[in-house]
Design a protein around this motif. Structure first.
Motif, PDB file in Angstrom:
ATOM      1  N   MET A 191     -42.146  -7.942 -91.497  1.00  0.00           N
ATOM      2  CA  MET A 191     -42.984  -8.728 -92.180  1.00  0.00           C
ATOM      3  C   MET A 191     -44.042  -8.789 -91.339  1.00  0.00           C
ATOM      4  O   MET A 191     -44.096  -9.124 -90.167  1.00  0.00           O
ATOM      5  N   THR A 192     -45.406  -8.776 -91.899  1.00  0.00           N
ATOM      6  CA  THR A 192     -46.533  -8.967 -91.066  1.00  0.00           C
ATOM      7  C   THR A 192     -47.172 -10.410 -90.996  1.00  0.00           C
ATOM      8  O   THR A 192     -46.558 -11.403 -91.579  1.00  0.00           O
ATOM      9  N   ILE A 193     -48.173 -10.425 -90.179  1.00  0.00           N
ATOM     10  CA  ILE A 193     -48.735 -11.670 -89.990  1.00  0.00           C
ATOM     11  C   ILE A 193     -49.230 -12.279 -91.298  1.00  0.00           C
ATOM     12  O   ILE A 193     -49.084 -13.566 -91.549  1.00  0.00           O
ATOM     13  N   GLY A 194     -49.721 -11.541 -92.152  1.00  0.00           N
ATOM     14  CA  GLY A 194     -50.167 -12.029 -93.442  1.00  0.00           C
ATOM     15  C   GLY A 194     -49.069 -12.444 -94.240  1.00  0.00           C
ATOM     16  O   GLY A 194     -49.208 -13.630 -94.974  1.00  0.00           O
ATOM     17  N   ASP A 195     -48.066 -11.660 -94.281  1.00  0.00           N
ATOM     18  CA  ASP A 195     -47.021 -12.026 -94.766  1.00  0.00           C
ATOM     19  C   ASP A 195     -46.442 -13.475 -94.358  1.00  0.00           C
ATOM     20  O   ASP A 195     -45.834 -14.511 -95.402  1.00  0.00           O
ATOM     21  N   ARG A 196     -46.391 -13.615 -93.211  1.00  0.00           N
ATOM     22  CA  ARG A 196     -45.885 -14.863 -92.664  1.00  0.00           C
ATOM     23  C   ARG A 196     -46.691 -16.095 -92.965  1.00  0.00           C
ATOM     24  O   ARG A 196     -46.250 -17.211 -93.118  1.00  0.00           O
ATOM     25  N   LEU A 197     -47.935 -15.716 -92.972  1.00  0.00           N
ATOM     26  CA  LEU A 197     -49.031 -16.842 -93.227  1.00  0.00           C
ATOM     27  C   LEU A 197     -48.560 -17.297 -94.745  1.00  0.00           C
ATOM     28  O   LEU A 197     -48.695 -18.626 -94.976  1.00  0.00           O
ATOM     29  N   ARG A 198     -48.504 -16.093 -95.454  1.00  0.00           N
ATOM     30  CA  ARG A 198     -48.326 -16.746 -97.144  1.00  0.00           C
ATOM     31  C   ARG A 198     -46.960 -17.552 -97.348  1.00  0.00           C
ATOM     32  O   ARG A 198     -46.965 -18.451 -97.958  1.00  0.00           O
ATOM     33  N   GLU A 199     -45.842 -16.896 -96.516  1.00  0.00           N
ATOM     34  CA  GLU A 199     -44.789 -17.734 -96.434  1.00  0.00           C
ATOM     35  C   GLU A 199     -44.983 -19.289 -96.145  1.00  0.00           C
ATOM     36  O   GLU A 199     -44.207 -19.962 -96.643  1.00  0.00           O
ATOM     37  N   GLU A 200     -45.786 -19.446 -94.844  1.00  0.00           N
ATOM     38  CA  GLU A 200     -45.989 -20.849 -94.506  1.00  0.00           C
ATOM     39  C   GLU A 200     -46.797 -21.696 -95.544  1.00  0.00           C
ATOM     40  O   GLU A 200     -46.320 -22.600 -95.895  1.00  0.00           O
ATOM     41  N   ARG A 201     -47.650 -21.128 -96.094  1.00  0.00           N
ATOM     42  CA  ARG A 201     -48.409 -21.478 -97.150  1.00  0.00           C
ATOM     43  C   ARG A 201     -47.587 -22.030 -98.423  1.00  0.00           C
ATOM     44  O   ARG A 201     -47.563 -23.166 -99.001  1.00  0.00           O
ATOM     45  N   THR A 202     -46.996 -21.148 -98.701  1.00  0.00           N
ATOM     46  CA  THR A 202     -45.996 -21.498 -99.875  1.00  0.00           C
ATOM     47  C   THR A 202     -44.945 -22.434 -99.496  1.00  0.00           C
ATOM     48  O   THR A 202     -44.371 -23.487-100.099  1.00  0.00           O
ATOM     49  N   VAL A 241     -45.912 -17.746 -87.455  1.00  0.00           N
ATOM     50  CA  VAL A 241     -46.729 -16.842 -88.223  1.00  0.00           C
ATOM     51  C   VAL A 241     -46.968 -15.618 -87.125  1.00  0.00           C
ATOM     52  O   VAL A 241     -47.340 -14.680 -87.714  1.00  0.00           O
ATOM     53  N   LEU A 242     -47.043 -15.963 -85.988  1.00  0.00           N
ATOM     54  CA  LEU A 242     -47.476 -15.023 -84.812  1.00  0.00           C
ATOM     55  C   LEU A 242     -46.357 -13.887 -84.393  1.00  0.00           C
ATOM     56  O   LEU A 242     -46.381 -12.822 -84.470  1.00  0.00           O
ATOM     57  N   THR A 243     -45.052 -14.690 -84.406  1.00  0.00           N
ATOM     58  CA  THR A 243     -44.062 -13.961 -84.040  1.00  0.00           C
ATOM     59  C   THR A 243     -42.923 -13.540 -84.968  1.00  0.00           C
ATOM     60  O   THR A 243     -42.064 -12.815 -84.471  1.00  0.00           O
ATOM     61  N   GLY A 244     -42.786 -14.442 -85.908  1.00  0.00           N
ATOM     62  CA  GLY A 244     -41.749 -13.855 -86.941  1.00  0.00           C
ATOM     63  C   GLY A 244     -40.537 -14.923 -86.658  1.00  0.00           C
ATOM     64  O   GLY A 244     -39.429 -14.848 -87.386  1.00  0.00           O
ATOM     65  N   GLU A 245     -40.655 -15.772 -85.491  1.00  0.00           N
ATOM     66  CA  GLU A 245     -39.461 -16.479 -85.164  1.00  0.00           C
ATOM     67  C   GLU A 245     -39.820 -17.946 -85.322  1.00  0.00           C
ATOM     68  O   GLU A 245     -40.988 -18.372 -84.940  1.00  0.00           O
ATOM     69  N   ARG A 246     -39.104 -18.590 -85.848  1.00  0.00           N
ATOM     70  CA  ARG A 246     -39.046 -19.982 -86.389  1.00  0.00           C
ATOM     71  C   ARG A 246     -38.991 -21.075 -84.871  1.00  0.00           C
ATOM     72  O   ARG A 246     -38.363 -20.573 -84.080  1.00  0.00           O
ATOM     73  N   LEU A 247     -40.221 -21.852 -85.018  1.00  0.00           N
ATOM     74  CA  LEU A 247     -40.122 -22.768 -83.758  1.00  0.00           C
ATOM     75  C   LEU A 247     -39.018 -23.344 -83.545  1.00  0.00           C
ATOM     76  O   LEU A 247     -38.224 -23.717 -82.126  1.00  0.00           O
ATOM     77  N   SER A 248     -38.005 -23.901 -84.463  1.00  0.00           N
ATOM     78  CA  SER A 248     -37.002 -24.457 -84.450  1.00  0.00           C
ATOM     79  C   SER A 248     -35.697 -23.719 -83.820  1.00  0.00           C
ATOM     80  O   SER A 248     -34.842 -24.206 -83.302  1.00  0.00           O
ATOM     81  N   ALA A 249     -36.077 -22.298 -83.705  1.00  0.00           N
ATOM     82  CA  ALA A 249     -35.090 -21.547 -82.861  1.00  0.00           C
ATOM     83  C   ALA A 249     -35.353 -21.670 -81.565  1.00  0.00           C
ATOM     84  O   ALA A 249     -34.425 -21.133 -80.843  1.00  0.00           O
ATOM     85  N   GLN A 250     -36.487 -22.123 -81.043  1.00  0.00           N
ATOM     86  CA  GLN A 250     -36.548 -22.331 -79.673  1.00  0.00           C
ATOM     87  C   GLN A 250     -35.762 -23.411 -79.163  1.00  0.00           C
ATOM     88  O   GLN A 250     -36.309 -24.667 -79.689  1.00  0.00           O
TER      89      GLN A 250
END
Length: 157
Positions: free
Chosen positions: A1-12, A60-69
């Motif tokens: 998954m690319t940055i663009g894909d993850r950005l779209r996923e966050e928008r959705t 968006v940058l890493t593909g890892e959810r922040l809540s996973a930290q």
């Protein structure tokens, strides 16, 4: 998954249209389309604007959810959990305060709430005071609970 894909996923995930999402970053729908199709990428200022509006920029940058930290300790987790429940304006205030505290400068103190004058309540009733800003203070229930202050009364028929 690319940055663009993850950005779209966050928008959705946030339920935002392309024009509204682009507005948050201070750009156009065409630029957003370019990001989502991986032709270009947002800069740091645009990512910061997204972060202030609930976008998980780390994802968006890493593909890892922040809540996973994991949080460092229970108090940090409590701060994170409460921050995530806040509305946008409250999040912005918290972020500004945290920046000031980190720099060693306490933020300006909030105005003190206006309290209602104290009133005595009859036994069995409850006293509430509106403190403003959606805060309510609930007083004691049942009046005076100090048994030494008044002797018990006997009921007569």
């Amino acid at each position: 998954m690319t940055i663009g894909d993850r950005l779209r996923e966050e928008r959705t995930r946030l339920g935002l249209s392309q024009p509204k999402f682009a507005e948050i970053a201070g750009t156009t729908k065409q630029t957003l389309f370019s990001w989502e199709s991986n032709k270009t990428a947002p800069d740091a200022h645009q990512l910061a604007s997204f972060a202030l509006n609930g976008v998980d920029v780390f994802f968006v940058l890493t593909g890892e959810r922040l809540s996973a930290q994991p949080a460092a300790d229970a108090s940090e987790q409590l701060l994170l959990d409460n921050f995530r429940r806040c509305k946008l304006e409250a999040k912005q205030n918290l972020l500004q305060s945290s920046v000031l505290y980190a720099a060693g400068m306490p933020p300006a103190s909030a105005p003190k709430p206006v309290t209602a004058p104290k009133t005595r309540t009859a036994a069995g009733s409850m006293n509430m005071s509106n403190l403003g800003s959606g805060n309510v203070q609930i007083g004691t229930i049942g009046g005076d609970y100090n048994p030494a202050s008044k002797p018990a009364r006997k009921r007569t028929k």
